[in-house]
Design an enzyme around this catalytic site. Sequence first.
Site, PDB file in Angstrom:
ATOM      1  N   CYS A  50       4.198 -39.414  59.904  1.00 50.81           N
ATOM      2  CA  CYS A  50       4.802 -40.326  58.926  1.00 50.81           C
ATOM      3  C   CYS A  50       5.675 -39.577  57.933  1.00 50.81           C
ATOM      4  O   CYS A  50       6.528 -40.182  57.275  1.00 50.81           O
ATOM      5  CB  CYS A  50       3.717 -41.108  58.184  1.00 50.81           C
ATOM      6  SG  CYS A  50       2.525 -40.068  57.320  1.00 50.81           S
ATOM      7  N   HIS A  98       7.588 -21.489  59.052  1.00 50.41           N
ATOM      8  CA  HIS A  98       7.574 -22.930  58.795  1.00 50.41           C
ATOM      9  C   HIS A  98       6.434 -23.609  59.554  1.00 50.41           C
ATOM     10  O   HIS A  98       5.671 -24.386  58.970  1.00 50.41           O
ATOM     11  CB  HIS A  98       8.919 -23.545  59.195  1.00 50.41           C
ATOM     12  CG  HIS A  98       8.976 -25.024  58.993  1.00 50.41           C
ATOM     13  ND1 HIS A  98       9.019 -25.610  57.756  1.00 50.41           N
ATOM     14  CD2 HIS A  98       8.963 -26.046  59.894  1.00 50.41           C
ATOM     15  CE1 HIS A  98       9.040 -26.927  57.876  1.00 50.41           C
ATOM     16  NE2 HIS A  98       9.007 -27.216  59.167  1.00 50.41           N
TER      17      HIS A  98
END
Length: 437
Positions: A50, A98
Amino acid sequence: MQLISLGLNHKTAPVDIRERFSLTTDEVRRGLSHLNEYAEIEEAVVLSTCNRSELYAVVADGVNAREVACQFFSDLTGNSVEIDCYLYAHEGERCIRHLFRVASSLDSLILGEGQILSQVKQAYAIAREVNSTSTVLNLLFHRAIATGKRVRTETKIAYNAVSVSYAAVELAKEIFGKLNTSSVLIFGAGKMAELTAEHLLSHGVKKLYVANRHKEKAQEFAAQYKGEAIDFENALELAEDIDVIVTSTGAPHYVVKAWETRRLMTKRKGRPLVFIDIAVPRDVDPEVEGIAGVKLFNIDALEAVVDDHVEERRKEAVTAEKIVKEEIESIQMKFRYLSCRPVMALLSTRCERIRCREVRRVHAKLPNLSEEEQRAMENMTKMIVRKILRTPMMKLNASAGTQEEALYVDAMQRLFKLDLLGETGTSEERHRRYRYS
């Protein structure tokens, strides 16, 4: 090889942009199954939640990695909207950092939240199902998952951590105070809806209603959380006495529409109604926000929810960053040798074939050897091969990542006549050989 991650998240793009690039597991699976149509991309994993949609890929040398990744990302999402201003791209070590930070919940909307690690696992599992990963991403994602687990074990970053669903309930509490006099309707019956129901019950909500497109699932969900299942299609018509509506479905379109909400508000005669939309794509039409008496909060609004323990988790994040740094240094040492592995594997295979062939010849000439003598011959020949190869293997290993690497690789190919596929091979042949090696 070029390692790259490309995508957008809650830091770079608002929810109305993120929802255009949100992907279901089936869409990810279908997209990755067509990876062989992109000759420049050797491996790929797609992570879509999301709060983020990201592509992790291994791209062939000699091409623009960002351009190649962007093309696949656009084709995957079926979206040609101009998004350069929202996209980020990380290459090499920055890509590794990351991913490790994502898996460790250091890059999450809510620091320390627990769902992201399982979402990374699921993304990797889907890629493995459709064979879109090989040596590099297998190594990278195994280590990323291990790093996420290590961070959660060795730090208290997840201690009293909140989730999106918890933040939604906290937002409702800010508006209504205690929830023991409030009734809540939840659209959806997935994991996020379950977590929301648990938090609502722990705060003593007066009445819980559940609406899901599959009636049986709604009834099962409602029974589990001592609520009441209501008809999905007519849910808003039955919401006249409800205070909060939380939406968390996987629908690709708006579940709550403006005209239905207007009709509901006329029945409520000015009584306020709060929508908390934690779905991406969004479940509630943004026009609903303009209706008198309605307050609408989407997932981006949850970032502003104050958490009493956030400062404590930030301190733990410092330790987590050190763990991430250690894991990056460790995996880089492994990556350093990947470029030489195909040559080393072929050299070992060739020598083993020769050894096995000569041992069979000896067995044919000496059929009366005992089992003990045969084992002794096996062990002796293996040790001879291992000792002969030890020095060239060490030299080749030491050259990995240096200016001498190409010289040693070329020498090995020539001296031992190793059948490495070179520039004469097609991109498809190189692709297959890369995956095999």
